[in-house]
Design an enzyme around this catalytic site. Structure first.
Site, PDB file in Angstrom:
ATOM      1  N   TYR A 300       2.108  59.951  25.635  1.00 42.90           N
ATOM      2  CA  TYR A 300       3.536  59.794  25.340  1.00 42.90           C
ATOM      3  C   TYR A 300       4.199  61.163  25.234  1.00 42.90           C
ATOM      4  O   TYR A 300       5.314  61.368  25.721  1.00 42.90           O
ATOM      5  CB  TYR A 300       3.670  59.020  24.028  1.00 42.90           C
ATOM      6  CG  TYR A 300       5.036  58.420  23.768  1.00 42.90           C
ATOM      7  CD1 TYR A 300       5.620  57.558  24.692  1.00 42.90           C
ATOM      8  CD2 TYR A 300       5.729  58.704  22.597  1.00 42.90           C
ATOM      9  CE1 TYR A 300       6.859  57.000  24.445  1.00 42.90           C
ATOM     10  CE2 TYR A 300       6.963  58.143  22.345  1.00 42.90           C
ATOM     11  CZ  TYR A 300       7.524  57.285  23.272  1.00 42.90           C
ATOM     12  OH  TYR A 300       8.750  56.733  23.021  1.00 42.90           O
TER      13      TYR A 300
ATOM     14  N   CYS B 154      15.740  56.717  21.493  1.00 44.62           N
ATOM     15  CA  CYS B 154      14.322  56.790  21.878  1.00 44.62           C
ATOM     16  C   CYS B 154      13.960  58.147  22.438  1.00 44.62           C
ATOM     17  O   CYS B 154      13.003  58.777  22.010  1.00 44.62           O
ATOM     18  CB  CYS B 154      13.992  55.711  22.900  1.00 44.62           C
ATOM     19  SG  CYS B 154      14.101  54.083  22.195  1.00 44.62           S
ATOM     20  N   HIS B 155      14.705  58.582  23.434  1.00 44.95           N
ATOM     21  CA  HIS B 155      14.335  59.840  24.082  1.00 44.95           C
ATOM     22  C   HIS B 155      15.532  60.775  24.232  1.00 44.95           C
ATOM     23  O   HIS B 155      15.490  61.720  25.012  1.00 44.95           O
ATOM     24  CB  HIS B 155      13.663  59.571  25.425  1.00 44.95           C
ATOM     25  CG  HIS B 155      12.522  58.601  25.311  1.00 44.95           C
ATOM     26  ND1 HIS B 155      12.664  57.273  25.576  1.00 44.95           N
ATOM     27  CD2 HIS B 155      11.253  58.772  24.902  1.00 44.95           C
ATOM     28  CE1 HIS B 155      11.511  56.660  25.341  1.00 44.95           C
ATOM     29  NE2 HIS B 155      10.642  57.546  24.938  1.00 44.95           N
ATOM     30  N   GLY B 156      16.627  60.459  23.507  1.00 41.98           N
ATOM     31  CA  GLY B 156      17.728  61.396  23.416  1.00 41.98           C
ATOM     32  C   GLY B 156      18.653  61.499  24.613  1.00 41.98           C
ATOM     33  O   GLY B 156      18.998  62.599  25.020  1.00 41.98           O
ATOM     34  N   PRO B 169      17.171  62.551  29.305  1.00 45.32           N
ATOM     35  CA  PRO B 169      16.292  62.239  30.436  1.00 45.32           C
ATOM     36  C   PRO B 169      16.756  61.096  31.348  1.00 45.32           C
ATOM     37  O   PRO B 169      16.206  60.935  32.422  1.00 45.32           O
ATOM     38  CB  PRO B 169      14.973  61.872  29.754  1.00 45.32           C
ATOM     39  CG  PRO B 169      15.374  61.350  28.416  1.00 45.32           C
ATOM     40  CD  PRO B 169      16.623  62.101  28.024  1.00 45.32           C
TER      41      PRO B 169
END
Lengths: 424, 190
Positions: A300, B154-156, B169
Site C-alpha cells: 500500500y 483516502c489519498h489526498g 493522485p
C-alpha cells in the site's frame, strides 16, 4: 534421492496388499520419515511445517464458519456478530480464523526472508521458489476476499479501493478498466453481488493453495532442502532422517509459534484489525483513514508513493512480481548470506525497508511520510535490480566449508575434515 | 535415404481442423462462465431516479444513491460559480468535460460540466476517480480541499467547485452522469 534408499517394509498383511496396489504408505514413509534432512537446519527451517499447519487450520475453522455465515449484503455483518455472540464456540472459531490469517502471513514472511537470506531460490531450486511466490499471491487474494466477508466499513472500502486498481487500465485503453471493474463487481458499484462471488472464491482458493503446496513439496523433495551453509547434502553424514530429527525440531518451533497464536486469539483477537470494521458497510461514507491489514501495508505504501495512478498500480504489482525473477537477478555463486559479507548488510537493509514501508503504509499520505515512502520504494526495487546483480561481481565471498558435516563438526587439529565426511 | 516430401497430408488437415474446433468450442464454452459475472439484468434495469431539489438551499448539498453509486448534488453559491468559470481549461490536469451527455472531446469548461440555465447546480457521481473513495465536501463542516470543492481523504485528491481534479493522485474529473431538469425543482438522473 539416490543417496538414500527407503527402509520402508510393509509389515501387516494389509499394508503388503496395499503396497502392491497404491503405495501411499511407501510414499509417506520415504518422503516424510526416511527423507534425508540436512543435519544443520536451524529453527528458521521449521516455518514450512508451521505454514502447512496454518493452511489446514484455516481450512478447518473456515469450513466451520461457513456453516453459520450468511453471504449477503443484508445479513453478512449481523451473521458475523451472531457467530461471535450466539454460536457455540463461534467466538473461538472466528478468532482463530481472523488471527490465523495474520499468523499465516507472519509465518510466510519469515519463510520468504529465510529463503532470501540463505539463497534458497538458487539453482536447482528456481521452480520451487516460483511456486512459493505463486502460493503467496493466491494467499493474498484469499486474504483480501476473506477480509471483505464481514461487510464492515473497512471490508467495503478495501474492496472498493483494491478493485478500483484495475480502473487504472482506462488510461491505456479507454473503457477497458471500467469494463473489468464492473465485471469484478457484478454491478456499477461494490454490492451484494460482489460479496457473493468473493465468498465463493474465498472458499475455493485455499484448495488451490493446497494443490500448489503439493507441487512446492514435490519440487523441494526432488532436489532436497537448502541449509544454513547453502551447501547441499552430499554424503550420508550430511543428513539425518526427517523423523524423528526434523519432525521433533519442527514441533518445538511450531509450539513456540502457537503460543503467539494463542496469545492473540485469546487476549487480543481484535488487535490486528480495525475498529471501523465493526461499523456496517455504508456505500455513502468513506472512513476518514483507509488502511489495509498489516500484512498488506508495505505494498500500500508503494502504491501511494507514486504520484501517478497507473504507475502506482504497476509498481505495487511489480513489487511482488519481481520476486519471480530473483533466481536470475542474484548473480552470486554462493547461496548463503553467511558467506557473503556485503550481501548480508544489504539483506538487513532490505528487511528494514520492508518494515519501514509497512509503517509508512499505515500513515496518512502526506508530508514526510510520502517522501520516505518514495525513498524506501526506490530501495525496494534497487535491491533486486541493482544490488543483487552487482554484488555477484563485486563481492568476494568467504571460504565455504567442504561439506555440511565439516560445517557442523569442524576440522580436527591436523586440519583434516571429519572422517565421516570423507566417505561417501 | 530418400526424404519424403512434406506435402500436407489428410491427417495434417484433420489435426488442424480438430484443434481449431476445440479452440473455438473451448472459447464458446468459457464465455458464459465469464459473462455471468457482468452486471445482471436486474442491476441494469435500475437506470434512473427522480430527485426533488427544492429543499436544497444555496451553499447546501445532498448525496443520493443511483445505481449503487453516490451522486453529489450541490447548490453552488455565486462565488463558487465565479471561481469555477475563472479557471483556464487548458491548464487543467484533465481538460475534458467527462460529461456523459456530451461528446468525449468537449472541454471541461464550467458550462460543459453543468446544464445551461442551471449553472447554480452541479450534479456528479461522487466517486473519486483515483481508487473509488467518496470525497468530502458535501456537508457544511467538511474539509473541501484547496479549491473549495471536494477533498478525498483516502489519498489526498483535491477537486474544484466544478468537480475538476486539481491536485493529488486522481487522473480525471468527477464524472457527470446523464440527467435532465424535469422542472425547476425536479431532476431525473439516468
Amino acid at each position: 534421492m539416490a543417496l538414500h534408499e527407503s527402509s520402508y517394509e510393509p509389515k501387516s498383511g494389509f499394508s503388503k496388499w496395499m503396497d502392491e496396489r497404491l503405495p501411499i504408505g511407501r510414499l509417506m514413509h520415504t518422503q516424510f520419515i526416511d527423507f534425508p534432512t540436512p543435519r544443520n537446519l536451524n529453527y528458521l527451517w521449521t516455518f514450512g511445517g508451521i505454514l502447512t499447519f496454518f493452511l489446514m487450520a484455516q481450512i478447518v475453522t473456515g469450513v466451520v464458519l461457513a456453516m453459520h455465515y450468511q453471504p449477503s449484503a443484508a445479513d453478512a455483518f449481523d451473521s458475523i456478530e451472531a457467530i461471535r455472540r450466539d454460536v457455540n464456540y463461534g467466538w473461538l472459531m472466528r478468532n482463530l480464523h481472523a488471527v490465523g490469517a495474520s499468523m499465516f502471513f507472519l509465518a510466510a514472511y519469515i519463510h520468504i526472508f529465510r529463503g532470501l537470506y540463505y539463497g534458497s531460490y538458487k539453482a536447482p531450486r528456481e521452480v520451487l521458489w516460483i511456486i512459493g511466490v505463486l502460493i503467496f499471491v493466491v494467499m493474498m487474494a484469499t486474504a483480501f476476499m476473506g477480509y471483505s466477508l464481514p461487510w464492515g466499513q473497512m471490508s467495503f472500502w478495501a474492496v472498493t479501493v483494491i478493485t478500483n486498481l484495475f480502473s487504472s487500465l482506462d488510461s491505456i485503453v479507454n473503457g477497458l478498466g471500467t469494463t473489468i471493474v464492473q465485471w469484478l463487481w457484478g454491478g456499477y458499484s461494490v454490492s451484494g453481488a460482489t460479496l457473493n462471488r468473493f465468498y465463493s472464491l474465498h472458499y475455493l482458493l485455499p484448495f488451490v493453495i493446497a494443490g500448489l503446496v503439493g507441487l512446492h513439496l514435490w519440487a523441494l523433495h526432488l532436489v532436497g532442502q537448502n541449509s544454513p551453509t547453502g551447501l547441499d547434502v552430499k554424503t550420508k553424514s550430511d543428513a539425518v532422517p526427517m523423523h524423528p530429527y526434523a519432525t521433533s525440531k519442527d514441533a518445538v518451533g511450531m509450539f513456540a509459534f502457537l503460543i503467539l497464536f494463542a496469545w492473540f486469539t485469546f487476549f487480543l483477537p481484535d488487535y490486528l484489525g480495525h475498529a471501523d470494521n465493526y461499523v456496517p458497510a455504508n456505500p455513502l461514507v468513506t472512513p476518514p483513514h483507509i488502511v489495509p491489514e498489516w500484512y498488506f501495508l508495505p505494498y500500500y505504501a508503494i502504491l501511494r508513493a507514486i504520484p501517478s495512478k497507473l504507475f502506482g498500480v504497476i509498481a505495487m504489482f511489480s513489487s511482488i512480481g519481481i520476486l519471480l525473477f530473483v533466481p536470475w537477478l542474484d548473480r552470486s555463486r554462493v547461496r548463503s548470506a553467511k558467506y557473503r559479507p556485503i550481501y548480508k548488510w544489504f539483506f538487513w537493509l532490505f528487511a528494514f525497508t520492508c518494515v519501514a514501508l509497512g509503517f509508512l503504509g499505515s500513515k496518512p499520505p502526506e508530508g514526510a511520510y510520502v517522501l520516505w515512502a518514495r525513498v524506501f520504494t526506490a530501495y525496494y526495487f534497487a535491491h533486486f535490480l541493482i544490488v543483487m546483480p552487482l554484488l555477484g561481481w563485486l563481492e568476494t565471498p568467504r571460504k565455504l566449508p567442504g561439506s555440511i558435516t565439516e560445517a557442523v563438526l569442524g576440522r580436527d587439529e591436523a586440519g583434516r575434515a571429519p572422517a565421516a565426511a570423507t566417505k561417501v | 535415404m530418400a526424404i519424403d516430401a512434406e506435402e500436407p497430408a489428410r491427417r495434417d488437415f484433420l489435426i488442424l481442423a480438430a484443434n481449431a474446433f476445440v479452440a473455438v468450442g473451448g472459447a464458446v464454452t468459457l464465455w458464459p462462465f465469464i459473462d455471468q459475472m457482468n452486471p445482471d439484468a436486474g442491476t441494469q434495469a435500475l437506470s434512473s431516479i427522480e430527485v426533488d431539489i427544492a429543499p436544497i438551499k444555496v451553499g447546501q448539498a445532498i448525496t443520493v444513491l443511483w445505481r449503487g453509486k453516490p451522486v453529489f448534488i450541490r447548490h453552488r453559491t455565486p462565488e463558487e460559480i465565479e471561481e469555477a468559470k475563472a479557471v483556464d481549461v487548458t491548464k487543467l490536469r484533465d481538460e475534458y468535460a467527462r460529461n456523459e451527455a456530451l461528446p468525449s472531446s468537449d472541454l471541461a469548461t464550467d458550462l460543459n460540466r453543468t446544464k445551461a440555465g442551471h449553472e447554480n447546480w452541479i450534479i456528479m457521481v461522487g466517486i473519486c476517480t483515483h481508487l473509488g473513495c467518496i470525497p468530502k465536501g458535501q456537508s457544511l463542516g467538511d474539509k473541501k480541499g484547496d479549491y473549495d470543492g471536494w477533498f478525498c481523504p483516502c489519498h489526498g485528491s483535491h477537486y474544484d467547485t466544478a468537480g475538476r481534479i486539481r491536485k493529488g493522485p486522481a487522473p480525471r474529473n468527477l464524472e457527470v452522469p446523464v440527467y435532465e431538469f424535469i422542472s425547476d425543482t425536479k431532476v431525473k438522473i439516468g
